[in-house]
Design a protein around this motif. Structure first.
Motif: not given
Length: 190
Positions: A3-17
């Motif tokens: 689950i932590d990896t999943f949220w890391d992916v989401i947060e990395a996409a937020q930062a990239g956007a």
């Protein structure tokens, strides 16, 4: 995928956007396409679990108020939008859907005539398949891989408890159950 990896992916996409100005869903697809296919399938599995956990009447009522109505399809998009907000907001909404009454985008949306875009994020539902298509060039590759992946899954799908059903068109009930959102989106005149 943990689950932590999943949220890391989401947060990395937020930062990239935020850094590039690209839409979140496009950055998410880019992030996922850099991962092995197995991880993309695991991401999709985790996404589905989180998405399904929001399949509740109280969350649907929040979507109904925010969107000025909410069909089945729109509710799918709303739940994807909540996931796109990241772990902290997801957890807040899962615990108390009325907490969205303090989200800046939701507060701002209360003044808009067309609120259909606020938190209703259809393309996030298809990020994993978009990543597969980007990797393989085949629009059907994800669905073929997904079927094989799910066949290997020994856990059974349990029906989701949606909680207590209630009338979304009953303003009094909506004010009782979702007071912050009702204050933003329902006509408060007598």
């Amino acid at each position: 995928m943990e689950i932590d990896t999943f949220w890391d992916v989401i947060e990395a996409a937020q930062a990239g956007a935020a850094a590039t100005g690209e839409p979140f869903d496009e950055v998410l697809v880019e992030q996922l396409a850099k991962r092995p296919r197995q991880e993309i399938l695991e991401y999709a599995e985790r996404f589905d679990e989180l998405h399904d956990a929001l399949y509740r009447w109280d969350v649907w009522a929040a979507a109904y108020l925010i969107g000025g109505g909410c069909s089945d399809d729109s509710f799918m998009d709303f739940r994807a939008g909540v996931i796109a907000l990241g772990c902290q907001w997801y957890q807040r909404v899962a615990a108390d859907p009325d907490s969205l009454g303090s989200h800046p985008d939701v507060v701002q949306a209360a003044n808009l005539r067309d609120r259909s875009e606020v938190l209703f994020y259809e393309d996030v539902n298809y990020a994993a398949s978009g990543a597969f298509e980007r990797i393989t060039g085949d629009a059907d590759a994800f669905y073929e891989a997904w079927r094989s992946f799910r066949e290997a899954d020994t856990e059974s799908d349990n029906a989701v408890d949606m909680g207590e059903d209630f009338d979304f068109d009953d303003d009094r009930e909506m004010r009782r159950r979702l007071p912050r959102l009702a204050a933003l989106f329902l006509d408060t005149s007598p």
